[in-house]
Structures are given as structure tokens and as C-alpha cells.
Design a protein around this motif. Structure first.
Motif, PDB file in Angstrom:
ATOM      1  N   ALA A 132      37.824  70.129  50.506  1.00 35.82           N
ATOM      2  CA  ALA A 132      36.620  70.950  50.588  1.00 35.82           C
ATOM      3  C   ALA A 132      36.545  71.587  51.962  1.00 35.82           C
ATOM      4  O   ALA A 132      36.738  70.910  52.984  1.00 35.82           O
ATOM      5  CB  ALA A 132      35.372  70.111  50.337  1.00 35.82           C
ATOM      6  N   ALA A 187      30.426  70.214  46.654  1.00 36.07           N
ATOM      7  CA  ALA A 187      31.732  70.409  47.286  1.00 36.07           C
ATOM      8  C   ALA A 187      32.282  69.093  47.810  1.00 36.07           C
ATOM      9  O   ALA A 187      33.454  68.763  47.602  1.00 36.07           O
ATOM     10  CB  ALA A 187      31.609  71.422  48.420  1.00 36.07           C
ATOM     11  N   TRP A 239      32.307  76.029  50.169  1.00 34.12           N
ATOM     12  CA  TRP A 239      30.853  76.228  50.127  1.00 34.12           C
ATOM     13  C   TRP A 239      30.428  76.917  51.410  1.00 34.12           C
ATOM     14  O   TRP A 239      30.965  76.651  52.495  1.00 34.12           O
ATOM     15  CB  TRP A 239      30.112  74.895  50.015  1.00 34.12           C
ATOM     16  CG  TRP A 239      28.609  75.081  50.006  1.00 34.12           C
ATOM     17  CD1 TRP A 239      27.823  75.360  48.936  1.00 34.12           C
ATOM     18  CD2 TRP A 239      27.736  75.026  51.152  1.00 34.12           C
ATOM     19  NE1 TRP A 239      26.510  75.494  49.325  1.00 34.12           N
ATOM     20  CE2 TRP A 239      26.429  75.294  50.688  1.00 34.12           C
ATOM     21  CE3 TRP A 239      27.943  74.796  52.499  1.00 34.12           C
ATOM     22  CZ2 TRP A 239      25.320  75.318  51.537  1.00 34.12           C
ATOM     23  CZ3 TRP A 239      26.846  74.823  53.357  1.00 34.12           C
ATOM     24  CH2 TRP A 239      25.556  75.075  52.861  1.00 34.12           C
ATOM     25  N   ALA A 299      31.570  76.190  45.288  1.00 34.11           N
ATOM     26  CA  ALA A 299      30.656  75.114  44.919  1.00 34.11           C
ATOM     27  C   ALA A 299      29.230  75.619  45.047  1.00 34.11           C
ATOM     28  O   ALA A 299      28.918  76.442  45.912  1.00 34.11           O
ATOM     29  CB  ALA A 299      30.871  73.901  45.810  1.00 34.11           C
TER      30      ALA A 299
END
Length: 296
Positions: free
Chosen positions: A10, A59, A35, A53
Motif C-alpha cells: 500500500a 488500503a 490512497w 482504495a
């Protein structure tokens, strides 16, 4: 390798550094979820293959390695505050410049969530991410660093600064401080000679040589500190004190100040009073050095 959430990364924050990191990971076949506070900025990365996300929580929960590529620790704390539940098995990396206290606070919050923490000092611009010239410092969990080293090596030449969560922040800020000390010292010197009517360009040639002595002498100075031995080198403390006092008078009233020389002179005076006048300048910080034996 089949992409699964067990190997997903992420990237939280898709500014210049975050976008460069996400794109480089995608280029190497990694499954990347992204994100950003402003969702509209995710379009280009989504087109490149990243998974947008809807929230920072989504995320983080969908990945095992979370890179917080944010502007500052205020943003890091805001994102961490939005997380709850058990995040064990995950590693959270804060990739921004801040103070050691900032890093420690982030580490405590991450530990409360059950995740491993790494603090990262990015010593590179976004254009160098993924190249051999990029360097990123890491502090915190050595186990997490080693576990994710293959991914971290895709982004830069990673250097582990230490297991204290603030280690990378100290290293990172101290390097910046070293640059400021040298650059401001040069500017102070140029301002001084200019005011005296000296040719600034010609002086700069000799200034480069003087700064070079510090650079080439750095390993030896570090060795002196580690061994707690302080040979005189180019001058003894007594000789340094004479020059320091001259410089303090020369710099009096300068727009960039005196560079903290009065405090240095005071420290040297204390050491001389202890009978250490024959030692070198490293003695000012080598507190474990014992005063030399006096001759009968």
C-alpha cells in the motif's frame, strides 16, 4: 508470481515521492494499492495498474507492507489515527522528514496497532527513486527491514540506521544540518571577505580547499572519536582557542551570526583548565577521554 493480498503493497499519499514509489513498484510487477486524501489524483496511477482504495483503512488492511509517503508527520499521525483493529503481520513505514520525537510517537501508535514500524529518511528526490543514486535510511524493526529488503532495494540503496525508531530521523536531520553548517559557513566567509573588499571569486578557490580538508579528514575524525583519542592534528586546543577568539571578534555583528563560536571557545577553555591543552579539537566532544598525565 501470482499477485495476492499477502504480497500487496500500500502506498499512502501520492505526491511526487509517493507516485514515483508506486510507479516503480508497479513496473517491477508488484500488486500496489494506493490512497490519497484527494481521490482525483489517483487516476494516473490507476491507469498504470494500481488499485485505488476508498479509505486509508481499506488500503492498509489489504496489504502487508504499507508505505506512508506523506508530506510530514502530522499527516502520518492523522492516517494512523484513522486505523484500528489488529494489524499484526504488517509493516508500516513512515517516509517523510521529521524530528526524532515525531518518529517515536509514530512508532508507539504503530506498536499499539500490533504492526512493525520502520521510519525512513528519504535522502533523494522523486526523480532518483529506483536508481543507484537514491538513498533511503531506515530505523526501527531490523526484522521488518530484512524481511522487506528485496522491495526496499527496488526503491533505493537502503541503509539501516539502527533499531531505535528515531535512528533514521536523527541521521537524516543531522546530514541536513551538516550541509547547512557547511553552506552557511561558506556564505558567512564570503560575506566577510566581500565587506573587506577582497576578491570573492578568488577567495572561493581557497575556501574549496579548506572545506576539502574537513571532507577528507572525516573518517579519521570519526576514528578518533570512537577510540577516544584526540591528537592535536593541525593545532592544539590552546592554539585553537587563540584563533577562535580572533574569529569571534571578526564575526561580531554579522548578519549570519558567529556560528556558535563563543560556546565552542567556552568548551575549549574548560578543557584547557583540566590540563588538556595539548589535545586536538575532537576533545570538545570526546567526553570519555581522560586528561593526560602530568609530568613530575
Amino acid at each position: 508470481m501470482t499477485k495476492t493480498s499477502q504480497h500487496r503493497i500500500a502506498v499512502i499519499g501520492t505526491g511526487a515521492i509517493g507516485s514515483a514509489v508506486a510507479r516503480h513498484l508497479l513496473a517491477h510487477g508488484h500488486d500496489v494499492v494506493v490512497w490519497n486524501r484527494t481521490p482525483g489524483r489517483l487516476g494516473p496511477l490507476a491507469a498504470a495498474g494500481a488499485r485505488p482504495a476508498a479509505s486509508v483503512g481499506e488500503a492498509v488492511s489489504s496489504a502487508t507492507l504499507i508505505l506512508l509517503t506523506l508530506t510530514d508527520y502530522a499527516a502520518v499521525q492523522e492516517c494512523l489515527a484513522a486505523l484500528d483493529g489488529d494489524l499484526s503481520g504488517r509493516t508500516i513505514v513512515a517516509m517523510c522528514t521529521g524530528t526524532p520525537d515525531d518518529a517515536e510517537r509514530a512508532a508507539r501508535r504503530v506498536a499499539a496497532l500490533g504492526a512493525s514500524y520502520l521510519d525512513a529518511g528519504v535522502q533523494s528526490g522523486p526523480e532518483t527513486i529506483g536508481t543507484g543514486t537514491a538513498t533511503i535510511l531506515y530505523g526501527g524493526s531490523r526484522e521488518a527491514f530484512e524481511r522487506h529488503r528485496p522491495v526496499l532495494e527496488l526503491l533505493s540503496t537502503p541503509r539501516f540506521a539502527g533499531e531505535a525508531p528515531q535512528a533514521a530521523a536523527v541521521w537524516d536531520l543531522t546530514l541536513f544540518g551538516l550541509w547547512y553548517d557547511a553552506q552557511l559557513g561558506l556564505l558567512r566567509a564570503l560575506d566577510t571577505v566581500r565587506a573587506a573588499g577582497i576578491d570573492v571569486a578568488e577567495f572561493a578557490e581557497t575556501a574549496a580547499g579548506q572545506l576539502g580538508h574537513v571532507v577528507t579528514g572525516a573518517p579519521g575524525t570519526a576514528s578518533e572519536l570512537l577510540r577516544a583519542t584526540c591528537p592535536a592534528g593541525p593545532a592544539t586546543l590552546a592554539e585553537h582557542l587563540t584563533v577562535l577568539r580572533h574569529l569571534i571578534r571578526l564575526r561580531d555583528g554579522q548578519v549570519l551570526g558567529d556560528g556558535g563560536l563563543p560556546a565552542v571557545a567556552s568548551r575549549v577553555e574548560t578543557l584547557i583548565a583540566q590540563g588538556r591543552e595539548s589535545e586536538g579539537l575532537t576533545a570538545t566532544i570526546a567526553s570519555t577521554t581522560q586528561a593526560p598525565a602530568r609530568l613530575a
